[in-house]
Design a protein around this motif. Structure first.
Motif, PDB file in Angstrom:
ATOM      1  N   SER A 165       0.701  -0.883   0.131  1.00 29.79           N
ATOM      2  CA  SER A 165      -0.299  -0.087  -0.268  1.00 29.79           C
ATOM      3  C   SER A 165       1.017   1.279   0.291  1.00 29.79           C
ATOM      4  CB  SER A 165      -1.316  -0.199   1.390  1.00 29.79           C
ATOM      5  OG  SER A 165      -0.109   0.277   2.760  1.00 29.79           O
ATOM      6  N   SER A 166       2.421   1.198  -0.163  1.00 25.98           N
ATOM      7  CA  SER A 166       3.240   2.257  -0.179  1.00 25.98           C
ATOM      8  C   SER A 166       3.928   2.364  -1.053  1.00 25.98           C
ATOM      9  CB  SER A 166       4.086   2.289   0.874  1.00 25.98           C
ATOM     10  OG  SER A 166       3.696   1.894   2.255  1.00 25.98           O
ATOM     11  N   VAL A 167       4.164   3.429  -1.179  1.00 27.27           N
ATOM     12  CA  VAL A 167       4.656   4.298  -2.553  1.00 27.27           C
ATOM     13  C   VAL A 167       7.139   3.895  -2.670  1.00 27.27           C
ATOM     14  CG1 VAL A 167       6.036   6.131  -4.087  1.00 27.27           C
ATOM     15  CG2 VAL A 167       3.442   5.668  -3.472  1.00 27.27           C
ATOM     16  N   PHE A 168       7.416   3.594  -3.650  1.00 21.97           N
ATOM     17  CA  PHE A 168       8.313   3.082  -3.309  1.00 21.97           C
ATOM     18  C   PHE A 168       9.490   3.981  -3.986  1.00 21.97           C
ATOM     19  CE2 PHE A 168       7.932   0.363  -0.270  1.00 21.97           C
ATOM     20  CZ  PHE A 168       7.714  -0.465  -0.188  1.00 21.97           C
ATOM     21  N   SER A 169      10.622   4.474  -3.574  1.00 26.38           N
ATOM     22  CA  SER A 169      11.359   5.160  -4.475  1.00 26.38           C
ATOM     23  C   SER A 169      11.686   4.316  -5.532  1.00 26.38           C
ATOM     24  CB  SER A 169      12.789   5.615  -4.452  1.00 26.38           C
ATOM     25  OG  SER A 169      13.107   5.052  -3.273  1.00 26.38           O
ATOM     26  N   SER A 170      12.072   3.077  -5.561  1.00 25.95           N
ATOM     27  CA  SER A 170      12.908   1.919  -6.202  1.00 25.95           C
ATOM     28  C   SER A 170      12.563  -0.144  -5.590  1.00 25.95           C
ATOM     29  CB  SER A 170      13.903   2.041  -6.955  1.00 25.95           C
ATOM     30  OG  SER A 170      14.796   1.611  -5.094  1.00 25.95           O
ATOM     31  N   LEU A 171      12.038   0.079  -6.958  1.00 25.51           N
ATOM     32  CA  LEU A 171      12.220  -2.014  -6.224  1.00 25.51           C
ATOM     33  C   LEU A 171      13.177  -2.707  -6.559  1.00 25.51           C
ATOM     34  CD1 LEU A 171       8.430  -3.192  -5.421  1.00 25.51           C
ATOM     35  CD2 LEU A 171      10.256  -5.063  -6.102  1.00 25.51           C
ATOM     36  N   GLN A 172      13.751  -3.288  -5.812  1.00 27.01           N
ATOM     37  CA  GLN A 172      14.274  -4.867  -5.977  1.00 27.01           C
ATOM     38  C   GLN A 172      14.315  -5.659  -6.052  1.00 27.01           C
ATOM     39  OE1 GLN A 172      18.102  -3.727  -3.672  1.00 27.01           O
ATOM     40  NE2 GLN A 172      17.837  -1.607  -4.895  1.00 27.01           N
ATOM     41  N   TRP A 173      14.320  -6.997  -6.890  1.00 24.49           N
ATOM     42  CA  TRP A 173      14.007  -8.338  -6.906  1.00 24.49           C
ATOM     43  C   TRP A 173      15.855  -9.251  -7.063  1.00 24.49           C
ATOM     44  CZ3 TRP A 173       9.795 -11.011  -6.843  1.00 24.49           C
ATOM     45  CH2 TRP A 173       8.166 -10.082  -7.157  1.00 24.49           C
ATOM     46  N   ASP A 231       2.115   0.663 -12.527  1.00 20.26           N
ATOM     47  CA  ASP A 231       2.365   2.156 -12.325  1.00 20.26           C
ATOM     48  C   ASP A 231       2.404   3.068 -11.513  1.00 20.26           C
ATOM     49  OD1 ASP A 231      -0.380   2.464 -15.518  1.00 20.26           O
ATOM     50  OD2 ASP A 231       2.215   1.640 -15.180  1.00 20.26           O
ATOM     51  N   ALA A 232       1.972   3.102 -10.108  1.00 23.04           N
ATOM     52  CA  ALA A 232       1.968   4.260  -8.600  1.00 23.04           C
ATOM     53  C   ALA A 232       3.255   3.527  -8.329  1.00 23.04           C
ATOM     54  CB  ALA A 232       0.111   3.906  -8.319  1.00 23.04           C
ATOM     55  N   ARG A 233       3.700   3.002  -8.707  1.00 20.85           N
ATOM     56  CA  ARG A 233       5.281   2.464  -7.679  1.00 20.85           C
ATOM     57  C   ARG A 233       4.842   2.058  -6.451  1.00 20.85           C
ATOM     58  NH1 ARG A 233       9.156   6.469  -7.098  1.00 20.85           N
ATOM     59  NH2 ARG A 233       7.043   7.941  -7.278  1.00 20.85           N
ATOM     60  N   LYS A 234       4.098   0.906  -6.493  1.00 18.72           N
ATOM     61  CA  LYS A 234       3.162  -0.101  -4.933  1.00 18.72           C
ATOM     62  C   LYS A 234       3.338  -1.629  -4.864  1.00 18.72           C
ATOM     63  CE  LYS A 234       0.448   3.200  -3.469  1.00 18.72           C
ATOM     64  NZ  LYS A 234      -1.370   3.719  -3.226  1.00 18.72           N
ATOM     65  N   ASP A 235       3.791  -1.654  -6.478  1.00 18.62           N
ATOM     66  CA  ASP A 235       3.476  -2.593  -6.730  1.00 18.62           C
ATOM     67  C   ASP A 235       4.535  -3.476  -8.297  1.00 18.62           C
ATOM     68  OD1 ASP A 235       1.049  -2.091  -7.774  1.00 18.62           O
ATOM     69  OD2 ASP A 235       1.624  -3.316  -9.571  1.00 18.62           O
ATOM     70  N   SER A 236       4.824  -4.969  -7.542  1.00 18.74           N
ATOM     71  CA  SER A 236       5.690  -5.130  -8.693  1.00 18.74           C
ATOM     72  C   SER A 236       5.189  -7.429  -9.142  1.00 18.74           C
ATOM     73  CB  SER A 236       7.138  -5.153  -8.582  1.00 18.74           C
ATOM     74  OG  SER A 236       8.265  -5.607  -9.946  1.00 18.74           O
ATOM     75  N   SER A 237       5.581  -7.138  -9.947  1.00 16.43           N
ATOM     76  CA  SER A 237       5.933  -8.543 -10.800  1.00 16.43           C
ATOM     77  C   SER A 237       6.610  -9.329 -11.418  1.00 16.43           C
ATOM     78  CB  SER A 237       4.731  -9.072 -11.506  1.00 16.43           C
ATOM     79  OG  SER A 237       4.672  -8.212 -13.048  1.00 16.43           O
ATOM     80  N   LEU A 238       7.144 -10.154 -11.124  1.00 13.09           N
ATOM     81  CA  LEU A 238       8.276 -10.824 -11.774  1.00 13.09           C
ATOM     82  C   LEU A 238       8.374 -12.318 -13.025  1.00 13.09           C
ATOM     83  CD1 LEU A 238      11.015 -12.772 -12.400  1.00 13.09           C
ATOM     84  CD2 LEU A 238      11.014 -13.325  -9.560  1.00 13.09           C
ATOM     85  N   HIS A 239       7.455 -12.208 -13.835  1.00  8.47           N
ATOM     86  CA  HIS A 239       7.605 -13.578 -14.950  1.00  8.47           C
ATOM     87  C   HIS A 239       8.406 -14.339 -15.294  1.00  8.47           C
ATOM     88  CE1 HIS A 239       4.434 -15.398 -17.654  1.00  8.47           C
ATOM     89  NE2 HIS A 239       4.895 -15.424 -18.077  1.00  8.47           N
ATOM     90  N   ILE A 240       8.471 -15.461 -14.737  1.00  8.77           N
ATOM     91  CA  ILE A 240       9.849 -16.201 -15.679  1.00  8.77           C
ATOM     92  C   ILE A 240       9.253 -16.893 -16.822  1.00  8.77           C
ATOM     93  CG2 ILE A 240      11.245 -18.239 -15.061  1.00  8.77           C
ATOM     94  CD1 ILE A 240      11.605 -17.266 -12.162  1.00  8.77           C
TER      95      ILE A 240
END
Lengths: 113, 112
Positions: A26-34, A67-76
């Motif tokens: 629910s939070s906005v992040f400046s970047s996201l890492q996997w 788009d809102a920098r709150k979520d991310s996905s990883l597809h393999i």
């Protein structure tokens, strides 16, 4: 407190199948890492996404930042036994003179030959 | 490849004993992080340093944990006295400001 929810928690698939794991907040992040972590080792950075909507590809792995920098996905695509491991997402927020990472609890992936 | 080195890799000790974990960051990195990983909580940030100065240790139980950087090549995390609930894998990571974090392979700590 910023939380990152990862799903699914566990995933067992056959070699050659495709899969997607999710990282939501629910939070906005400046970047996201996997990161990927193998047993007995520390996490190893796979990718950093910074811009909302950004898509990055690393061979058969595709990472997307919401788009809102709150979520991310990883597809393999066409998973291989070598993809087995714990996949962690981590959101970065600016801290005092540096930045802090908040980690999700991870998705444990097993790819069966 | 440069790596973060953590010692010891494994530690088993009895409740009440002092535990010291050491980390040698990658040469030239000016930021060092300590994390704890458990099945229940995942990876939690305990403390981090920039240019050897502690910036944030709010994730660390102050009464028994302490973290220091005596010099640029050594970071330490101490637990005194240790308790069974401290059993976990402790990771050190180093990096440059706003750069990626490079993790060591951890110290697996078991407190009996």
């Amino acid at each position: 407190t910023q939380l990152l929810e990862q799903s699914p928690q566990f995933l067992s698939i056959q070699e050659g199948e495709n899969l997607t794991v999710y990282c939501n907040s629910s939070s906005v992040f400046s970047s996201l890492q996997w990161y990927r972590q193998e047993p007995g080792e520390g996490p190893v950075l796979l990718v950093t996404v910074v811009t909302g909507g950004e898509v990055k590809k690393l061979k058969r792995l595709t990472f997307q930042f919401g788009d809102a920098r709150k979520d991310s996905s990883l597809h393999i695509t066409a998973a291989q036994p070598g993809d087995t491991g714990l996949y962690l997402c981590a959101g970065a927020t600016p801290g005092a003179g540096s930045y802090q990472l908040t980690f999700g609890k991870g998705t444990k992936l097993s790819v069966i030959p | 490849d440069a790596r973060v080195t953590q010692t010891p890799r494994h530690k088993v000790t009895e409740m009440g004993q002092e535990v010291t974990m050491r980390c040698q960051p990658i040469l030239g990195h000016n930021t060092v992080f300590w994390y704890r990983q458990t099945m229940m909580q995942g990876l939690e940030l305990l403390a981090y340093f920039r240019n050897r100065a502690p910036l944030d240790d709010s994730g660390m139980p102050k009464d028994r944990f302490s973290a220091e950087m005596p010099d640029a090549t050594l970071a330490t995390l101490k637990i005194q006295p240790s308790e069974p609930r401290d059993s976990a894998v402790y990771f050190c990571a180093s990096g440059l400001v706003a750069g990626p974090q490079h993790f060591g392979d951890g110290t697996r700590l078991s407190i009996l």
